[in-house]
Write a protein that holds these residues in place. Structure first.
Motif, PDB file in Angstrom:
ATOM      1  N   UNK A 335      38.801  50.732  32.352  1.00 21.62           N
ATOM      2  CA  UNK A 335      37.409  49.881  32.402  1.00 21.62           C
ATOM      3  C   UNK A 335      37.181  48.430  31.999  1.00 21.62           C
ATOM      4  N   UNK A 336      38.280  47.801  31.184  1.00 18.60           N
ATOM      5  CA  UNK A 336      37.569  46.561  31.528  1.00 18.60           C
ATOM      6  C   UNK A 336      38.211  45.994  32.954  1.00 18.60           C
ATOM      7  N   UNK A 337      38.899  45.985  33.204  1.00 20.27           N
ATOM      8  CA  UNK A 337      39.525  45.486  34.988  1.00 20.27           C
ATOM      9  C   UNK A 337      37.933  45.224  35.467  1.00 20.27           C
ATOM     10  N   UNK A 338      37.127  46.125  35.774  1.00 15.55           N
ATOM     11  CA  UNK A 338      35.833  45.952  36.268  1.00 15.55           C
ATOM     12  C   UNK A 338      35.318  44.758  35.893  1.00 15.55           C
ATOM     13  N   UNK A 339      34.808  44.902  34.875  1.00 16.05           N
ATOM     14  CA  UNK A 339      34.357  43.866  34.256  1.00 16.05           C
ATOM     15  C   UNK A 339      34.794  41.773  34.465  1.00 16.05           C
ATOM     16  N   UNK A 340      36.061  42.114  34.188  1.00 13.75           N
ATOM     17  CA  UNK A 340      37.088  41.030  34.207  1.00 13.75           C
ATOM     18  C   UNK A 340      36.666  40.629  35.858  1.00 13.75           C
ATOM     19  N   UNK A 341      36.868  41.307  36.425  1.00 17.04           N
ATOM     20  CA  UNK A 341      36.565  40.651  38.130  1.00 17.04           C
ATOM     21  C   UNK A 341      35.303  40.764  38.613  1.00 17.04           C
ATOM     22  N   UNK A 342      34.175  41.274  38.022  1.00 18.18           N
ATOM     23  CA  UNK A 342      32.788  40.922  38.493  1.00 18.18           C
ATOM     24  C   UNK A 342      32.901  39.308  37.643  1.00 18.18           C
ATOM     25  N   UNK A 343      33.565  38.933  36.877  1.00 20.71           N
ATOM     26  CA  UNK A 343      33.442  37.627  36.112  1.00 20.71           C
ATOM     27  C   UNK A 343      33.994  36.257  37.081  1.00 20.71           C
ATOM     28  N   UNK A 344      34.924  36.932  37.500  1.00 22.10           N
ATOM     29  CA  UNK A 344      35.510  36.334  37.906  1.00 22.10           C
ATOM     30  C   UNK A 344      34.802  35.172  39.971  1.00 22.10           C
ATOM     31  N   UNK A 345      34.640  36.940  40.293  1.00 23.26           N
ATOM     32  CA  UNK A 345      33.673  36.663  41.737  1.00 23.26           C
ATOM     33  C   UNK A 345      32.718  35.375  40.826  1.00 23.26           C
TER      34      UNK A 345
END
Length: 503
Positions: A335-345
């Motif tokens: 679940x944390x991966x999605x937030x991390x990808x959005x932040x990196x984007x």
């Protein structure tokens, strides 16, 4: 006329000081006005509290209980302050990303270094979460079946156990592929506010682990032959492991690091929730993470002593509740991966200078392409790396310390320098006002230039950080910036030296 207008900006403004005009460069309208106090608390909690919590008992074993508690409390206070510094600087400059704020306050050269550090930190964090999720989920079915088929329920489940036990672990590459496919739709979301539901799932999974650990700790205390206090006395004061002592503090800092999404979360807050951003940070860091981390660190160490492993879940054998916790924490990492990808984007898009390209990357096709590329690269990196324990220690000693402590301290020091310069400019203008042509004699000579009551807690940074209103406040904030910056560099240097000596 120009002088009169300048004087009105010093004397008549309701702002704490004549702040710079908020710029829209480097920002967007993505998710503006959607976030609330509750959604921000959940999102920031999911970002702050992750799988790094599993290593806290090992840190207490390495540093000792007393030093472990000292480091944890000090880092929690520092992280709480540095998060609010970052928000205050972002609101003052009108920029959303750390790259834009570093360019605004510290110059383009420092901004490029900050941007590279942020990208490395985010990329490494995604790889870390991938490896953690794969290690927890690959054999979680095997652990659960082993717990059920060898426990008290083994007789009633004998036909089932004969059919499915023992189960084989899923290949690592297959687990990584399934995780990437599962996360992809969520990583294409428009903003972090849209991920509140999955962040809530992540937080609930972590809460389950805390409750199970508390239950096991309570059972151990009640079953102690000499009483609960003898159990604490036996584990209260271990001798620190000198070789690994300074590798512990960077791990504690990395377990609290949640700076990358804070500016995005603040930008997405609704207007009526902007003033509560300080409460959001206090609630997550000091009100939630700190007590729970103390529970996990002390509880895990008291249960297993100096022999505790770097992943506390590996020390519970044939325990169905902990086997389920292993599975839930694996899904929490997913679940944390999605937030991390959005932040990196958002970090990548914020550094682009072409408005048309930024708009396309924030469209549905652009978000899908970005998510696919990031997930593919990080999954490949995770499959090529067996263990990231030494990489995490190195990351905390270098990029983690610089990004979470040194950078916010430097930004806030630059903000204080800018405010001090504006204050001196207003004072000089007030002294020259009677000498200017056309100045009104009705204006009293003792009219305040910058009233103290208009400084603290007002203006663009309201709710994030109280601006200095007296000499004592100025000295205190300058000292705080110096302490956090120097302390972060010292901890990082000592941790890096310890990591190099362990090679």
């Amino acid at each position: 006329m120009a002088s009169a207008m300048s004087m009105s900006s010093c004397q008549g403004s309701s702002l704490p000081l004549p702040l710079r005009r908020r710029s829209t460069s480097g920002s967007s309208d993505v998710g503006e006005g959607q976030g609330t106090f509750g959604s921000s608390v959940v999102s920031l909690s999911a970002s702050a509290m992750g799988s790094g919590v599993l290593a806290l008992p090992r840190v207490f074993a390495s540093c000792g209980v007393r030093w472990g508690l000292v480091f944890l409390v000090v880092f929690s206070v520092w992280v709480d302050i540095s998060l609010r510094w970052a928000v205050a600087c972002g609101r003052y400059s009108g920029r959303r990303g750390f790259y834009e704020n570093a360019k605004f306050f510290l110059g383009p050269e420092v901004a490029r270094a900050v941007h590279c550090s942020q990208i490395l930190l985010l990329f490494g964090g995604i790889v870390t979460v991938f490896v953690t999720a794969a290690s927890l989920l690959a054999c979680c079915a095997q652990e659960i079946l082993a717990s059920l088929c060898t426990g008290d329920l083994s007789d009633s489940l004998q036909p089932f156990c004969q059919a499915v036990h023992p189960a084989n672990c899923m290949p690592r590459e297959r687990v990584l592929l399934l995780i990437a496919l599962l996360v992809f739709p969520w990583a294409c979301q428009k903003s972090l506010a849209a991920l509140t539901g999955i962040s809530m799932l992540s937080f609930c999974c972590l809460l389950y682990f805390f409750l199970v650990l508390l239950f096991r700790l309570g059972g151990a205390l009640l079953s102690s032959a000499e009483g609960p206090w003898s159990f604490f006395r036996c584990h209260a004061s271990p001798a620190p492991e000198i070789e690994a002592f300074w590798q512990g503090p960077p791990v504690l800092l990395m377990s609290l690091l949640c700076h990358t999404p804070i500016l995005q979360l603040d930008a997405e807050l609704r207007a009526d929730s902007k003033q509560h951003i300080g409460r959001v940070v206090h609630t997550v860091i000091l009100g939630t993470a700190l007590p729970l981390y103390i529970l996990v660190g002390l509880g895990g160490f008291w249960l297993h002593g100096m022999a505790v492993s770097s992943n506390i879940l590996e020390d519970f054998h044939q325990d169905v509740l902990m086997a389920v916790a292993r599975m839930t924490l694996g899904f929490m990492s997913v679940a944390k991966l999605a937030s991390a990808v959005v932040t990196l984007r958002e970090a990548l898009i914020g550094s682009l200078h072409q408005p048309q390209l930024r708009r396309w990357l924030r469209s549905s096709p652009g978000r899908a392409l970005n998510a696919a590329v990031v997930l593919s690269l990080t999954a490949l990196a995770a499959s090529a790396m067996g263990s990231l324990s030494s990489v995490l220690s190195l990351t905390g000693s270098t990029v983690g310390v610089l990004f979470s402590l040194c950078l916010p301290a430097a930004l806030h020091a630059a903000l204080l320098r800018d405010l001090a310069a504006k204050r001196r400019g207003c004072q000089e203008e007030s002294l020259l006002e009677p000498l200017l042509p056309g100045s009104s004699s009705a204006t009293p000579s003792h009219s305040p230039v910058i009233a103290s009551r208009t400084v603290t807690g007002s203006g663009a940074v309201a709710g994030a950080m109280a601006l200095p209103s007296s000499r004592r406040d100025w000295l205190w904030q300058w000292a705080a910036c110096s302490a956090v910056f120097a302390g972060g560099l010292s901890i990082g240097s000592l941790g890096l030296v310890s990591w190099l000596n362990a090679l």
